[in-house]
Design a protein around this motif. Structure first.
Motif, PDB file in Angstrom:
ATOM      1  N   TRP A  22       0.901  -1.185   0.011  1.00 19.91           N
ATOM      2  CA  TRP A  22       0.083  -0.118   0.037  1.00 19.91           C
ATOM      3  C   TRP A  22       0.721   1.273  -0.047  1.00 19.91           C
ATOM      4  O   TRP A  22       0.705   2.109  -0.643  1.00 19.91           O
ATOM      5  N   SER A  25       2.143   1.918  -3.312  1.00 17.21           N
ATOM      6  CA  SER A  25       1.060   2.129  -4.337  1.00 17.21           C
ATOM      7  C   SER A  25       0.647   3.593  -4.375  1.00 17.21           C
ATOM      8  O   SER A  25       0.096   4.086  -5.346  1.00 17.21           O
ATOM      9  N   ILE A  26       1.238   4.469  -3.038  1.00 18.64           N
ATOM     10  CA  ILE A  26       0.806   5.758  -3.196  1.00 18.64           C
ATOM     11  C   ILE A  26       1.994   6.521  -3.684  1.00 18.64           C
ATOM     12  O   ILE A  26       2.092   7.854  -3.643  1.00 18.64           O
ATOM     13  N   TYR A  27       3.098   5.850  -3.893  1.00 24.96           N
ATOM     14  CA  TYR A  27       4.382   6.560  -4.766  1.00 24.96           C
ATOM     15  C   TYR A  27       5.061   7.370  -3.948  1.00 24.96           C
ATOM     16  O   TYR A  27       6.191   7.823  -4.521  1.00 24.96           O
TER      17      TYR A  27
ATOM     18  N   LEU B 202      -1.610  17.523   1.675  1.00 25.85           N
ATOM     19  CA  LEU B 202      -0.938  16.575   0.672  1.00 25.85           C
ATOM     20  C   LEU B 202      -1.752  16.296  -0.708  1.00 25.85           C
ATOM     21  O   LEU B 202      -1.504  16.405  -1.449  1.00 25.85           O
ATOM     22  N   ILE B 206      -1.511  17.453  -4.086  1.00 22.16           N
ATOM     23  CA  ILE B 206      -1.571  16.381  -5.476  1.00 22.16           C
ATOM     24  C   ILE B 206      -2.564  16.836  -6.315  1.00 22.16           C
ATOM     25  O   ILE B 206      -2.484  16.604  -7.539  1.00 22.16           O
ATOM     26  N   LEU B 319      -5.068   6.022  -8.690  1.00 18.45           N
ATOM     27  CA  LEU B 319      -4.652   6.898  -7.573  1.00 18.45           C
ATOM     28  C   LEU B 319      -5.866   7.868  -7.183  1.00 18.45           C
ATOM     29  O   LEU B 319      -5.920   8.197  -6.024  1.00 18.45           O
ATOM     30  N   LYS B 323      -7.138   5.740  -4.000  1.00 20.09           N
ATOM     31  CA  LYS B 323      -6.036   6.279  -2.995  1.00 20.09           C
ATOM     32  C   LYS B 323      -6.668   7.444  -2.242  1.00 20.09           C
ATOM     33  O   LYS B 323      -6.902   7.676  -1.259  1.00 20.09           O
ATOM     34  N   LEU B 327      -8.542   8.313   1.363  1.00 17.75           N
ATOM     35  CA  LEU B 327      -7.700   9.223   2.307  1.00 17.75           C
ATOM     36  C   LEU B 327      -8.158  10.453   2.717  1.00 17.75           C
ATOM     37  O   LEU B 327      -8.151  10.707   3.842  1.00 17.75           O
TER      38      LEU B 327
END
Lengths: 180, 343
Positions: A22, A25-27, B202, B206, B319, B323, B327
């Protein structure tokens, strides 16, 4: 040890297609590493050479444009024997011989001289074999930083005696230096 | 409304406009310089001292180019595309507070074009319109690559707008206001939102890369697959407007980032400076501080561009949806619980 896993360079890495964790995977970790690399590069010495102002240093054995030499009295040394043309691997040199007239004694050193002497600068590979072959020490490859200038016609790259023979002023200067 | 406030606001608008344009201009030079340094090169250094006149030369070149339009039935939309991009990039700055206030000519001048109480919503509304410039331009180009680029830009914008909005909700839970001026004032004395909302910051950061179409999210204009994408068919200053709009929106989104999370114009010891040096000096320093923060974010934009490769399209979507959105939701939850516990 099988050949598949052996690394000749010592840098071989086994590629894996494992699933990313994980965190991977968020780099973010990989990005931070990459950014650090580029940041270091920002402060590194620049490799650019600002060409017209700076030039690349030449090798001490650098061979530049050819020059047909004159002797101490300013006479052309070349006798048009053709050994340079024979030795030339690129077949870039051609010449026509002529016989020296009595009133031309101050111009040419031997009884025979090259009335036409041409080097094709597009063919020449600047190997210096002509210089080695010459029995009269007439042709030299200079360390001049002047190159064959760019042009749009092929004919202009065939250098004749006007371009190749050592200028008289240079010969005069040389003989003065030799006397001193 | 008296005339003085009209003049005052006009001057502020003019100055903000000029600064945005000037910054966008010199960001093109900065981008090329930073690209060069990262690649161990020197960069443009022939036009003026150290290349300082390079943007002028570039602009002149773009103006002098032939203005070519493809054979498209949508001539009007073709011109509308870059127009929208540029307009949207510039009007975002209307609600940004550039400083607290100056005391000049016996009156307090608030350094903000318009202090509307829904400033944050306004920014969101405007940002989501910005993709229409790309979409309309790509559509009107009558070119499959441009159209694909427009579709990519639209879907990317939708995906990342959600995460961006969710990260802002967590911020709103804390600030209890949508007014950017009040958000800026709340962050006085190192109460910067980044210390309370690191995760939200963050995510917002992004997403702003995606919103401004910058690398690694510049799928809309990738040269390899889409030969330039939405600006393939554009030439001359129309193309220049697209490029210029990208830099202008970079400047504005850096400003939003610094105002929302990095304490806006606040700096340590601002109160002390107000007491000892007066309001004016303290706020001029404040403006400079904000400017430095903006420049930092702009630098990071460029630094990232010359470090990272472009995301593949499925990676981009993964992403964004799998992700960032979870989040951001998690961030809202944590923020809400902490606020509830502290009450």
């Amino acid at each position: 040890m099988s050949l598949d896993t052996y690394s000749f360079s010592g840098r071989k890495k086994q590629v894996s297609n494992k699933k990313l964790t994980w965190l991977e995977s968020i780099y973010l970790v990989a990005i931070a590493k990459g950014m650090w690399v580029t940041l270091k590069h920002m402060f590194r010495k620049k490799v650019t050479i600002s060409y017209p102002e700076q030039t690349r240093p030449f090798s001490p054995v650098y061979r530049g444009l050819h020059m047909l030499m004159r002797d101490d009295e300013g006479r052309e040394r070349c006798t048009a024997c053709g050994l340079c043309a024979l030795s030339c691997p690129a077949e870039a040199i051609s010449m026509t011989a002529a016989e020296r007239k009595p009133e031309e004694k101050h111009l040419y050193r031997e009884e025979k001289y090259a009335s036409i002497y041409e080097i094709n600068m597009l063919r020449c590979i600047f190997c210096g074999l002509c210089e080695e072959a010459c029995p009269k020490q007439a042709i030299y490859l200079t360390k001049s930083k002047v190159f064959a200038k760019s042009n749009s016609t092929r004919e202009s790259f065939i250098f004749g005696k006007e371009e190749l023979v050592m200028p008289l002023e240079m010969a005069i200067q040389n003989s003065k230096q030799n006397q001193a | 409304m008296d005339n003085t406030i009209l003049i005052e606001k006009s001057v502020i608008i003019l100055v903000v406009f000029a600064i945005t344009m000037l910054m966008a201009m010199y960001m093109t030079l900065a981008e090329r310089k930073i690209a060069a340094w990262i690649q161990d090169r020197i960069g443009p250094n022939r036009a003026g001292k150290g290349g300082i006149l390079q943007p002028l030369a570039d602009g002149l070149k773009l103006f002098a180019k032939e203005e070519y339009a493809p054979d498209t039935p949508n001539k009007f939309l073709f011109v509308l595309g870059p127009t929208i991009s540029m307009t949207i990039a510039l009007i975002t700055s209307a609600v940004l507070p550039w400083g607290d206030k100056l005391h000049l000519f016996g009156r307090d001048i608030i350094l903000q074009s318009a202090d509307i109480n829904v400033g944050l919503l306004y920014i969101f509304a405007v940002l989501s319109v910005s993709v229409y410039g790309i979409m309309i331009g790509g559509w009107a180009s009558n070119n499959k690559y441009s159209l694909m680029s427009a579709m990519r830009a639209a879907s990317q914008m939708i995906s990342y707008e959600i995460a961006m909005g969710l990260s802002i909700i967590a911020l709103l839970l804390m600030t209890q206001t949508l007014s950017l001026r009040e958000i800026a004032l709340q962050q006085n004395g190192m109460n910067w939102n980044i210390f309370y909302q690191p995760l939200g910051f963050l995510i917002f950061w992004i997403c702003s890369f995606a919103e401004t179409n910058r690398n690694p999210f510049d799928l809309a204009e990738c040269e390899q697959e889409l030969i330039g994408g939405y600006h393939t068919e554009y030439s001359s200053m129309r193309m220049g407007f697209f490029l210029f709009a990208e830099y202008a929106s970079m400047f504005v989104s850096s400003a939003i980032l610094s105002i929302l999370y990095l304490g806006a114009y606040n700096y340590p010891g601002m109160d002390w400076a107000v007491e000892n040096w007066g309001v004016n000096i303290a706020n001029v320093i404040g403006m400079l501080v904000l400017f430095i923060k903006i420049c930092f974010f702009i630098f990071v934009y460029m630094w990232v561009r010359w470090t990272l490769p472009r995301f593949r399209y499925d990676q981009l979507m993964n992403l964004g949806w799998k992700k960032l959105i979870p989040l951001a939701l998690f961030n809202i939850l944590v923020t809400a619980v902490v606020i509830l516990l502290l009450k």
